[in-house]
Design an enzyme around this catalytic site. Structure first.
Site, short mmCIF file in Angstrom:
data_model
loop_
_atom_site.label_atom_id
_atom_site.label_comp_id
_atom_site.label_asym_id
_atom_site.label_seq_id
_atom_site.Cartn_x
_atom_site.Cartn_y
_atom_site.Cartn_z
N HIS A 1 0.00 2.36 -7.90
CA HIS A 1 -0.88 3.52 -7.66
C HIS A 1 -2.21 3.38 -8.41
O HIS A 1 -2.74 4.38 -8.91
CB HIS A 1 -0.22 4.82 -8.13
CG HIS A 1 0.97 5.23 -7.31
ND1 HIS A 1 1.14 4.93 -5.99
CD2 HIS A 1 2.08 5.95 -7.65
CE1 HIS A 1 2.28 5.43 -5.55
NE2 HIS A 1 2.87 6.04 -6.53
N LYS B 1 -5.34 5.66 -7.47
CA LYS B 1 -5.08 7.09 -7.69
C LYS B 1 -5.03 7.40 -9.19
O LYS B 1 -5.51 8.45 -9.63
CB LYS B 1 -3.75 7.48 -7.04
CG LYS B 1 -3.85 7.47 -5.52
CD LYS B 1 -2.52 7.73 -4.89
CE LYS B 1 -2.63 7.51 -3.39
NZ LYS B 1 -1.35 7.26 -2.77
N LEU C 1 0.87 -1.18 0.00
CA LEU C 1 0.00 0.00 0.00
C LEU C 1 0.91 1.23 0.00
O LEU C 1 2.02 1.18 0.53
CB LEU C 1 -0.88 0.01 1.25
CG LEU C 1 -1.98 -1.05 1.36
CD1 LEU C 1 -2.66 -0.99 2.73
CD2 LEU C 1 -3.00 -0.90 0.25
N ASP C 2 0.39 2.32 -0.57
CA ASP C 2 1.17 3.56 -0.60
C ASP C 2 1.38 4.12 0.81
O ASP C 2 0.64 3.79 1.74
CB ASP C 2 0.45 4.62 -1.44
CG ASP C 2 0.39 4.23 -2.91
OD1 ASP C 2 1.20 3.38 -3.33
OD2 ASP C 2 -0.49 4.76 -3.62
N PHE C 3 2.34 5.04 0.90
CA PHE C 3 2.72 5.67 2.17
C PHE C 3 1.50 6.17 2.96
O PHE C 3 1.37 5.93 4.15
CB PHE C 3 3.67 6.83 1.83
CG PHE C 3 4.27 7.54 3.00
CD1 PHE C 3 5.16 6.89 3.84
CD2 PHE C 3 3.93 8.86 3.26
CE1 PHE C 3 5.73 7.56 4.92
CE2 PHE C 3 4.49 9.53 4.33
CZ PHE C 3 5.39 8.88 5.16
#
Ligand code: URA
Length: 230
Positions: free
Chosen positions: A184, A187, A101-103
């Site tokens: 991503h 997004k 998962l992203d930051f």
């Protein structure tokens, strides 16, 4: 590795002996007598011959973590806390993440030492549905639903995303189910409409929902039943 190869690699058995041991059903893998030379032996398997243990089998470990925002999906990072920093277990170096998962994305993250299990889960062919809660900067129009079903062309990968199910929860809130895990991905999908994702939270992966008892940053072992269900 196949059980016949596993046994032949041991200095004590030659190929003929291995064949005979298997035919006589004297070899047990995880407690089950087997005769099929193709039966798989893994680092986690317990292998016995008669009353002797040939391999103990390392314990396979599976955890669900509530990833908080502001933490990196990596095992080490020079700048930021990592999801592995949140795990307090022995032999942490053996653990890895199944599905990053992203930051600033929060939610369900699976951590394991079982590479075969995590590969199966994350490879695109498995088509495991991942459900995300999303909040955006701009309103989400009804036209989004059709576009998410049709797919988005990602030039970098030269592919069109598989049908995704978008459910509107409010003017700028939605729930999204996707079966891939491209870089991503969520997004970029909203980016098609120039709509920035402000909040992203993974609620589930396949049949596994993030345990509501887990506060951000905490984790628990999966039950045997949950591991099998995945
Ligand atoms: N899609 C994203 O854009 N980010 C994530 O962290 C997960 C899916």
């Amino acid at each position: 590795m196949r059980v016949d190869r596993f046994l032949s690699n041991l200095p004590r058995f030659n190929r003929k002996q291995v064949r005979l041991l298997l035919v006589a059903r004297r070899v047990r893998v995880d407690g089950i007598a087997i005769s099929d030379p193709h039966h798989e032996v893994r680092e986690f398997s317990r292998v016995e011959c008669d009353d002797e243990v040939l391999q103990e089998g390392r314990p396979a470990r599976y955890f669900m973590l509530h990833k908080p925002m502001g933490c990196v999906s990596a095992t080490v990072d020079p700048q930021h806390p990592t999801v592995l920093d949140l795990i307090d277990e022995p032999d942490k170096q053996d653990l890895h993440i199944a599905g990053r998962l992203d930051f600033n994305t929060s939610g369900l993250m699976l951590i394991t030492n079982d590479g075969q299990w995590s590969r199966r889960l994350t490879q695109p062919q498995t088509k495991l549905p991942k459900i995300y809660y999303v909040e955006t900067e701009q309103d989400i129009g009804l036209e989004y639903i059709k576009k998410f079903r049709e797919g988005f062309y990602f030039a970098f990968e030269n592919l069109t995303t598989l049908p995704a199910e978008l459910t509107l929860l409010g003017p700028r809130r939605a729930r999204l189910s996707i079966v891939e895990g491209r870089y991503h991905q969520v997004k970029r999908m909203f980016g098609f409409f120039n709509n920035k994702v402000l909040r992203l939270h993974r609620e589930s992966m396949g049949p596994l929902r993030l345990d509501s008892d887990l506060a951000p940053g905490s984790y628990r072992a999966l039950t045997l039943e949950e591991v099998a269900r995945m």
